[in-house]
Design an enzyme around this catalytic site. Sequence first.
Site, short mmCIF file in Angstrom:
data_model
loop_
_atom_site.label_atom_id
_atom_site.label_comp_id
_atom_site.label_asym_id
_atom_site.label_seq_id
_atom_site.Cartn_x
_atom_site.Cartn_y
_atom_site.Cartn_z
N SER A 296 0.81 -1.22 0.00
CA SER A 296 0.00 0.00 0.00
C SER A 296 0.85 1.28 0.00
CB SER A 296 -0.96 -0.04 1.20
OG SER A 296 -1.91 0.99 1.14
N ASP A 307 11.05 5.26 -9.70
CA ASP A 307 10.74 5.75 -11.05
C ASP A 307 11.52 7.01 -11.39
OD1 ASP A 307 9.01 3.66 -11.16
OD2 ASP A 307 7.21 4.84 -11.55
N LYS A 321 -0.80 -3.99 -3.06
CA LYS A 321 -2.09 -3.52 -2.54
C LYS A 321 -2.24 -2.06 -2.92
CE LYS A 321 -4.90 -3.38 1.67
NZ LYS A 321 -4.88 -3.53 3.14
#
Length: 377
Positions: A296, A307, A321
């Site tokens: 999560s 990224d 999740k």
Amino acid sequence: MKIKRAVLAPIVVTAIAFATGGWFLQRGVGSEGSVYFQARLFEEVLHHISDRYGDQKDPSSLYRMAIDGLLHELGDPHTAFMTPEEYNNLRVQTQGEYGGIGAEIDKRDGWITIVAPLPNSPAERAGLQAGDKIVEIDGQSTRDWSTDDAVRKLRGPKGKAVDVKVARIGVEELIPFRLVRDEIHIESVRSAYMLGDRIGYVDLRVFSENTTEELRKAIDGLRAQGMRGLIIDVRANPGGLLDQAIAASDLFLERGQKVSELRGRTANMNQTFRATTADQYKGMPIVILTGPYTASASEILAGALQDHDRALILGERTFGKGSVQTLYQLPENHYLKMTTARWYTPVGRSIQRPHREDTTAVDDKVETYRTAAGRVI
């Protein structure tokens, strides 16, 4: 005769339409006709079962069975229909005072699974571990329970015990635990200390209301001791408050860089979150440790920094999740809790892993993406 011909013409057309299963109707309205036909089929099936099935069934229970079956076929354990009583229990659990065992749970392979016990919680003190499958609560099997079903049973008055049995990898017999519910006080940074070669280590265990401030203080304290490189450990971090994941990511990104994206089918669910301040630790090398129970909010942090080439990720594939649920009020104070959007990393990777009940299923082919600097991930 002309009058008769005029009257008979629409009758013939109507008869043909019914004889062909409503072909004219469906051809005229497209998919709406098909939906109408399916709804009519459902009503016919319901009628026959209600009137003629071998065992008498209450019509209202048949509708509930149909709703439950529909939601089950979605394959999403986070989408659920709630009665007024179930909704009241959820409201008390999220807004009122209650006791709990202090563990993040989710459904995996048909069983309620411990994602991570929270620090200094009854679950951690008793010895529950990430990956434990809760197969029984107070003598009741949890097979096919939703996470909401489990939460209702695990939460309760402070000081009252709850008995659970868990299945653990490598242990043949079920392991019994008696857990005494307690108020859950969450500290995000469990520990922070220096390793060799000017490397600092922060154990970030959960995202709560004060996570960003705790993380900032921990890092600043380590810098004062000479830290030049940082390790953030989220291997046992089950997530928590998503706004804190965004704020924590903001500490390490440049103003305007994308942190995460929320995508849904409706316009109001589509949002992009960006850093609002400059990188407060510019140039500091960062490694984030991940594991199967990194979930999560912690996946948002790890994905954002990876990224943008701001951190290297070291460890195992995370839990997956990344869905958002919305409550919709239905008649008679019933509610539908439904997944309406999913979280994506800056380069467009979905955080949500597909749910599977079959543990032998092979994972889908993993797509490749490129970071801001062109690295393949």
